[in-house]
Motif scaffolding. Structure first.
Motif, PDB file in Angstrom:
ATOM      1  N   ALA A   9      10.877  -1.400   1.772  1.00  0.00           N
ATOM      2  CA  ALA A   9       9.738  -0.548   1.418  1.00  0.00           C
ATOM      3  C   ALA A   9       9.911   0.038   0.024  1.00  0.00           C
ATOM      4  CB  ALA A   9       9.571   0.563   2.452  1.00  0.00           C
ATOM      5  N   LEU A  10      11.105   0.519  -0.298  1.00  0.00           N
ATOM      6  CA  LEU A  10      11.365   1.043  -1.641  1.00  0.00           C
ATOM      7  C   LEU A  10      11.217  -0.044  -2.700  1.00  0.00           C
ATOM      8  CD1 LEU A  10      14.439   3.333  -0.907  1.00  0.00           C
ATOM      9  CD2 LEU A  10      12.150   4.076  -1.594  1.00  0.00           C
ATOM     10  N   ALA A  12       9.334  -2.732  -2.456  1.00  0.00           N
ATOM     11  CA  ALA A  12       7.911  -3.051  -2.570  1.00  0.00           C
ATOM     12  C   ALA A  12       7.198  -2.036  -3.446  1.00  0.00           C
ATOM     13  CB  ALA A  12       7.274  -3.108  -1.181  1.00  0.00           C
ATOM     14  N   ASP A  13       7.557  -0.760  -3.311  1.00  0.00           N
ATOM     15  CA  ASP A  13       6.969   0.282  -4.160  1.00  0.00           C
ATOM     16  C   ASP A  13       7.280   0.053  -5.635  1.00  0.00           C
ATOM     17  OD1 ASP A  13       5.965   1.514  -1.904  1.00  0.00           O
ATOM     18  OD2 ASP A  13       7.509   3.085  -1.847  1.00  0.00           O
ATOM     19  N   ALA A  14       8.394  -0.614  -5.910  1.00  0.00           N
ATOM     20  CA  ALA A  14       8.793  -0.904  -7.293  1.00  0.00           C
ATOM     21  C   ALA A  14       8.301  -2.277  -7.752  1.00  0.00           C
ATOM     22  CB  ALA A  14      10.312  -0.836  -7.421  1.00  0.00           C
TER      23      ALA A  14
END
Length: 85
Positions: A9-10, A12-14
């Motif tokens: 998830a982290l 994907a946020d980046a």
């Protein structure tokens, strides 16, 4: 510590996508002779812990081994790449 889902998830946020992962937990060498000696010396090492970073690291290493044997921790190598779209 993160779960694989949290790391993904982290990433994907980046703007990263997962491309590979390997479980490195099996490469751990747990219970070596020196590890058994350290475990036996824990009461002494804990008393020394307030004055010695070395003693603290040995106590922490023993705790990590216990967690690995109990299946609470895993070492994973995750590889992400930047999205090309």
């Amino acid at each position: 510590m993160l779960s694989v889902a949290e790391a993904e998830a982290l990433a994907a946020d980046a703007g990263l996508v997962p491309v590979a992962w390997n479980d490195l937990s099996g490469l751990q060498r747990l219970g070596r002779p020196r590890d058994r000696i350290i475990h036996a010396a824990l009461p002494l090492l804990r008393r020394m812990g307030g004055r010695s970073m070395w003693a603290q690291s040995l106590v922490g290493g023993d705790a990590l081994q216990h967690c690995h044997r109990a299946g609470l921790l895993q070492y994973r190598l995750l590889r992400f790449e930047r999205r090309t779209d």
